[in-house]
Design a protein around this motif. Sequence first.
Motif, PDB file in Angstrom:
ATOM      1  N   UNK A   1       0.818  -1.213   0.000  1.00 25.74           N
ATOM      2  CA  UNK A   1       0.000   0.000   0.000  1.00 25.74           C
ATOM      3  C   UNK A   1       0.857   1.271   0.000  1.00 25.74           C
ATOM      4  N   UNK A   2       1.815   1.308  -0.887  1.00 27.03           N
ATOM      5  CA  UNK A   2       2.726   2.452  -0.909  1.00 27.03           C
ATOM      6  C   UNK A   2       2.065   3.705  -1.472  1.00 27.03           C
ATOM      7  N   UNK A   3       0.815   3.569  -2.001  1.00 22.71           N
ATOM      8  CA  UNK A   3       0.114   4.753  -2.478  1.00 22.71           C
ATOM      9  C   UNK A   3      -0.528   5.534  -1.333  1.00 22.71           C
ATOM     10  N   UNK A   4      -0.434   5.001  -0.101  1.00 24.10           N
ATOM     11  CA  UNK A   4      -0.917   5.727   1.078  1.00 24.10           C
ATOM     12  C   UNK A   4       0.254   6.522   1.643  1.00 24.10           C
ATOM     13  N   UNK A   5       0.193   7.865   1.638  1.00 28.47           N
ATOM     14  CA  UNK A   5       1.320   8.683   2.090  1.00 28.47           C
ATOM     15  C   UNK A   5       1.697   8.402   3.544  1.00 28.47           C
ATOM     16  N   UNK A   6       2.983   8.567   3.860  1.00 32.93           N
ATOM     17  CA  UNK A   6       3.454   8.339   5.224  1.00 32.93           C
ATOM     18  C   UNK A   6       2.835   9.319   6.209  1.00 32.93           C
ATOM     19  N   UNK A   7       2.454  10.482   5.714  1.00 35.63           N
ATOM     20  CA  UNK A   7       1.957  11.537   6.605  1.00 35.63           C
ATOM     21  C   UNK A   7       0.443  11.487   6.803  1.00 35.63           C
TER      22      UNK A   7
END
Length: 249
Positions: A13-19
Amino acid sequence: MSSCSTSKNITYFKDVPDTVKLREITQAAYYTPVIQVDDILQVNIQTLDPAASALLNQQGGSSWPVNGSGPATPAAAGVTGYLVDKDGNVVLPVIGKIPVKGKTTDVVRDEITAKAAQYYRDPVVTVRFSNFKITVLGEVAKPSTYIMPNEKVTLLDAIGVAGDLTIYGKRENVLLIRDKEGKKEFVRFNLNESNLFTSPYFYLRQGDVVYVEPAKSKVANTDMAQVKRISIIASALSLLIVLVSRVNF
């Protein structure tokens, strides 16, 4: 160089931003699986009379082998229950023949309860799958066939019981294979994207197969290892030939 993997290739799920603090996704609707021919059902009927309950729940003679192991069934053990015959029926002690094909376990439970109420007062019936099996193959830690403890199983549940993908698993191209009315359905998932939760195939059905392809780096490493072994064998043979030739000389 081919054996190295970057974090962007192994992160889910790398399309979910870390922030991000909150992000909502409308998940795919869950449809209760229906009973099919060759399924095995666990039917438990409890009455006020312990002797009657023991008679109604005589399932010990119907034990069916299951390959693999899972969270609910140990390896080499059998699954106990009632086999759905080719006509879509199960035959219960005292109750008799019950048509179950194409129905959910909730519907079958209500029908068996109504039948049992003709003979016993206030029966309590539970019906569940004994062989809700999912097969996970390829680049996972523990590829096998697993008997799941409940009917509401997701793609991530299947990957989880198999010990997650290995470092070489191709996360952007996970394959789901499903039998549907005599045909095979093939569906691809990208675990790097969160929209997999919206797929109508996110919830699995009994008999589904999940296959994780190996990445190119795994293939390259395998080829490199083979070349290395061949080189070692060739060097050993060359040395042996030299030694033999010197001894003969």
